[in-house]
Write an enzyme that holds these catalytic residues in place. Structure first.
Site, short mmCIF file in Angstrom:
data_model
loop_
_atom_site.label_atom_id
_atom_site.label_comp_id
_atom_site.label_asym_id
_atom_site.label_seq_id
_atom_site.Cartn_x
_atom_site.Cartn_y
_atom_site.Cartn_z
N LYS A 12 75.57 13.70 71.43
CA LYS A 12 75.13 15.02 71.89
C LYS A 12 74.96 14.99 73.41
O LYS A 12 74.62 13.95 73.98
CB LYS A 12 73.81 15.34 71.17
CG LYS A 12 73.24 16.73 71.38
CD LYS A 12 71.96 16.88 70.54
CE LYS A 12 71.24 18.20 70.77
NZ LYS A 12 70.02 18.31 69.92
N SER A 35 69.90 22.28 66.69
CA SER A 35 70.65 22.37 67.93
C SER A 35 71.81 21.38 68.00
O SER A 35 72.72 21.56 68.82
CB SER A 35 69.72 22.14 69.12
OG SER A 35 69.20 20.83 69.11
N THR A 38 63.97 17.90 67.18
CA THR A 38 62.57 18.17 67.53
C THR A 38 61.92 18.92 66.37
O THR A 38 60.80 18.64 65.97
CB THR A 38 62.48 19.00 68.82
OG1 THR A 38 63.23 18.33 69.84
CG2 THR A 38 61.04 19.19 69.26
N GLY A 57 64.20 20.33 63.27
CA GLY A 57 65.32 20.79 62.47
C GLY A 57 66.70 20.55 63.05
O GLY A 57 67.70 20.86 62.40
N SER A 58 66.79 20.01 64.25
CA SER A 58 68.08 19.98 64.96
C SER A 58 69.09 18.95 64.47
O SER A 58 70.25 18.99 64.89
CB SER A 58 67.84 19.80 66.46
OG SER A 58 67.35 20.99 67.02
#
Ligand SMILES: *[C@@H]1O[C@H](CO)[C@@H](O)[C@H](O)[C@H]1NC(C)=O
Ligand SMILES: *[C@@H]1O[C@H](CO)[C@@H](O)[C@H](O)[C@H]1NC(C)=O
Ligand SMILES: *[C@@H]1O[C@H](CO)[C@@H](O)[C@H](O)[C@H]1NC(C)=O
Ligand SMILES: *[C@@H]1O[C@H](CO)[C@@H](O)[C@H](O)[C@H]1NC(C)=O
Ligand SMILES: *[C@@H]1O[C@H](CO)[C@@H](O)[C@H](O)[C@H]1NC(C)=O
Length: 567
Positions: free
Chosen positions: A122, A203, A224, A226-227
């Site tokens: 990422k 994200s 943080t 759900g990402s």
């Protein structure tokens, strides 16, 4: 912040795509595809689903080189990136690194299954190669990072090739509420691959899409709130969100260190476990890892047994409203149908299922969720301020114009690529304006409250019902696991059925829910139960085998057949 990706507000206009400066790396007309492989096709695996162990075997036996594998992944990215925008940047040194690793392998120096395997990370993972690190923002990336994420260094040391950077919600969702989920200035709008215009969820959406389409062997994400969990579900891949402290966050652009985690998204549990074995462990540069309870690093690969669920009691949690969209849950019944169908696989794997009602002995659930949100917003703002400033401090003084949150905001307002008139950035402004100390009593109490409320709920459910872990819908798991840093393992569970309604986000940019959109089953437990959860996920995956039933509507053409077909 974060799973706010689910609510989008502002109008979307096509974003000029970040150009992958790759023309020189694209191999000439790609003719190889499985369809062309003729009678050999039965025996030639597709990169859509080849496991890292299989790739390692092909490399070890000389049927494949890391150079050819890397070239194939680059071709695959180039073939589909205009459609999905999953990848921001490809490492211009990837092929050279692969060639060097091939040379080392020939000299008998290969070690471990990740040796010579391309992995994407990422865009918030600092890499000190020639790639940029921006958390999606052009403002944060005037030059390559000066600090490399510890987990990236660990992957490199294990022989992995850092193939490139994946797209993500800018600043991992911490820029502002009106940023369309999956959008970043550096990468444009990411889309999922199972339904046209599909939301990738955020994200770490680009990592989910890349892992799902086989654009690398796997990809790293961060969570943080759900990402990793949400994009794993939406993209039909496995996502492991370790306990905060199992993996280092050093060198990663943060949101709040109280909750941030680093973890893998991969087509299957074994690949994710293999990567996690390399990532996990104590890092003196991230003191949360000093709290690990294990003697030495945990071993995830060693926990992969099809019998892992034999005799285990699992608490099945179903909540009749979706905490991410409390007022209106489109396709609730269709979701429940798929969720209920997962019971047979858990039972076939030997688990005893116990339905546990989600309720707390002390607080009504509605208040609990709003209290958790309220308290999270108290500490996220000062944490974001300090964390981003600390990251910005690693940018040398003579490079670029961004040296504080104020100048970062100034850059977002003035650089047209950041589209400040369309996409809001109020979370960054709130952070810059906050004068609350992150160490103040008020902030500590807010974190203790949010973390205590959710952790005691999870622990109560596990202890009162005498179960080994909870299984639940990914959307609920990510809410319960966020503040207390609990581990979550998410595994493909199937997809919404043909009778489901289609729901667009409020800007008509991405589809949030529709027939064919994948769903994920999550395993949740108390802190440090990571290894057990991975073993349960593995046992469920081996029986259910849901991933291969769903096919992307568009796939890259380049595949192993062109390299292995005549071997
Ligand atoms: C980690 O170190 C920082 C200072 O470097 C300190 O503020 C923080 O409390 C420490 N956290 C833990 C979990 O020990
Ligand atoms: C969903 O299922 C419930 C219970 O079976 C039923 O009462 C309700 O009408 C269903 N809702 C929709 C929208 O089909
Ligand atoms: C934080 O949680 C406590 C309960 O522990 C609650 O009383 C309080 O209202 C919450 N704060 C916010 C801002 O929601
Ligand atoms: C987000 O967009 C909505 C709808 O356009 C608007 O009402 C709201 O003020 C915006 N919020 C921010 C923080 O920009
Ligand atoms: C989205 O599309 C619907 C149906 O076509 C339309 O009614 C609505 O106004 C659109 N919303 C936006 C923000 O463009």
């Amino acid at each position: 912040m974060v799973a706010s990706t689910i609510t989008k507000i502002m109008a979307f206009r096509p974003v000029s795509t970040v150009l992958l400066a790759l023309t020189s790396m694209i191999r000439q007309p790609v003719t190889g595809s499985l369809a062309d492989a003729g009678s050999d096709s039965d025996h030639v695996p597709s990169l859509l689903d080849t496991s890292i162990t299989e790739l390692a075997m092909l490399l070890d036996t000389g049927r494949l080189t890391s150079h050819d594998l890397t070239q194939l992944y680059i071709d695959r990215i180039v073939e589909v990136n205009d459609e999905f925008h999953a990848v921001i940047e490809i490492n211009p040194c990837a092929l050279a690194i692969a060639t060097e690793l091939d040379r080392q392998r020939a000299a008998g120096l290969a070690k471990g299954h990740l040796f010579g395997i391309p992995i994407l990370v990422k865009d918030n993972y600092g890499t000190t190669d020639s790639m940029l690190t921006g958390a999606g923002s052009v403002c944060l990336a005037p030059a390559p990072a000066t600090v490399e994420a510890t987990v990236v260094t660990r992957l490199r040391n294990a022989g992995a090739i850092i193939l490139g950077k994946t797209n993500a919600d800018e600043f991992s969702g911490a820029r502002g509420i009106n940023v369309t989920g999956g959008w970043s200035a550096r990468g444009g709008q990411t889309f999922g691959a199972y339904v046209e215009h599909q939301s990738p969820c955020g994200s770490s959406g680009g990592s989910g899409v890349a892992a799902s389409l086989g654009l690398a062997a796997a990809a790293l994400g961060t969570e943080t709130a759900g990402s990793i969990t949400c994009p794993a579900a939406y993209n039909n891949v496995v996502g492991i969100k370790p306990t905060v402290g199992t993996t280092s966050r050093y060198g990663v652009v943060p949101v709040t260190l109280r909750q941030d985690t680093t973890g893998p998204l991969a087509p299957n549990i074994a690949d994710a476990a293999l990567i996690l074995d390399v990532m996990a462990g104590v890092d003196p540069l991230d003191n949360y890892t000093l709290a690990q309870p294990w003697d030495g690093p945990p071993s995830f690969m060693a926990a992969l047994h099809t019998s892992a669920l034999h005799g285990k009691r699992l608490g099945v949690v179903w909540l009749d409203f979706n905490p991410l969209s409390p007022s209106d849950w489109v396709n609730k019944n269709e979701t429940k149908t798929v969720f209920d169908a997962s019971r047979q696989y858990l039972e076939a794997a030997g688990a005893v299922l116990v339905d546990v009602p989600l309720s707390s002995s002390s607080v009504p659930l509605g208040s609990l969720i709003s209290w958790v949100r309220g308290n999270m917003s108290i500490y996220e703002t000062p944490d974001l301020r300090d964390g981003l400033q600390a990251y910005i401090d690693t940018i040398p003084a003579d490079i670029g114009t961004v040296h504080s949150l104020e100048t970062l905001i100034g850059c977002i307002e003035s650089d047209p690529r950041e589209r400040a008139t369309t996409y809001s950035y109020e979370s960054l402004v709130a952070a810059a304006e906050s004068d609350v100390s992150a160490g103040s009593e008020e902030v500590w109490e807010a974190h203790l409250a949010a973390s205590g409320l959710t952790r005691s709920l999870v622990v109560e459910l596990i202890e009162d019902n005498d179960v080994d872990a909870l299984v639940l819908l990914s959307d609920l798991a990510l809410v319960l696991g966020a503040a207390a840093g609990l581990p979550i393992v998410t595994v493909p569970m199937g997809s919404l059925g043909a009778d489901s309604q289609t729901e667009w986000d409020s800007t008509n940019t991405t589809i949030q829910s529709a027939p064919g959109i994948p769903l994920g089953l999550s395993f949740l437990g108390d802190r440090w139960s990571d290894v057990e959860l991975v073993s349960y996920g593995y046992a469920y995956e081996q029986v259910s085998q849901k991933r291969s039933l769903l096919k992307p509507y568009l796939q890259p053409r380049s595949d192993l057949a062109s390299v292995l077909g005549h071997a």
